[in-house]
Design a protein around this motif. Sequence first.
Motif, short mmCIF file in Angstrom:
data_model
loop_
_atom_site.label_atom_id
_atom_site.label_comp_id
_atom_site.label_asym_id
_atom_site.label_seq_id
_atom_site.Cartn_x
_atom_site.Cartn_y
_atom_site.Cartn_z
N VAL A 186 3.89 -3.28 -4.39
CA VAL A 186 5.20 -3.80 -4.03
C VAL A 186 6.07 -2.72 -3.39
O VAL A 186 6.84 -3.00 -2.47
CB VAL A 186 5.88 -4.42 -5.27
N GLN A 187 5.93 -1.47 -3.83
CA GLN A 187 6.76 -0.40 -3.27
C GLN A 187 6.26 0.12 -1.93
O GLN A 187 7.00 0.78 -1.21
CB GLN A 187 6.84 0.76 -4.27
N THR B 32 5.23 -1.47 1.09
CA THR B 32 5.09 -2.66 1.93
C THR B 32 5.17 -2.36 3.42
O THR B 32 5.08 -3.27 4.23
CB THR B 32 6.18 -3.68 1.57
#
Length: 134
Positions: free
Chosen positions: A72-73, A75
């Motif tokens: 998620v971090q 992207t």
Amino acid sequence: MNPVGENESYPRSGPTPSEPPPPEPPPVVSPPPGSVTPTAPAARVRRTRAGSVWVGLSFGAVFLVVLLIFVVQNTTSVRLGFLGWHFALPAGVAILVAAVLGALVMAVAGGVRIIQLRQSFSRLARTRAADTTR
């Protein structure tokens, strides 16, 4: 002759009449009813398969949460090329795919080695069985 020295005396081995008697030990008091009494440490509990599976799944779940945070971090999209194919993926997903493919290659290599070892052990067992029947 005194082996310790001529002027030294032997150590005394018991109380002399001038020394007071040793103190008596305190009486043993039983705990009140309903209280917890300390006991000797219990024997170690044996490890079970279910417990090992639970620990493994717990570590796996924590690892997946950390992996999800990583993806998620990261992207930001990156352009990749492989054997003439060109595509764009988020950096976290690209690294995750590379790690999964590496794990699959390792699993295939380990599986081949396990098959080789099983074959060699079965050959060894057959030769030992043939030797004992002679």
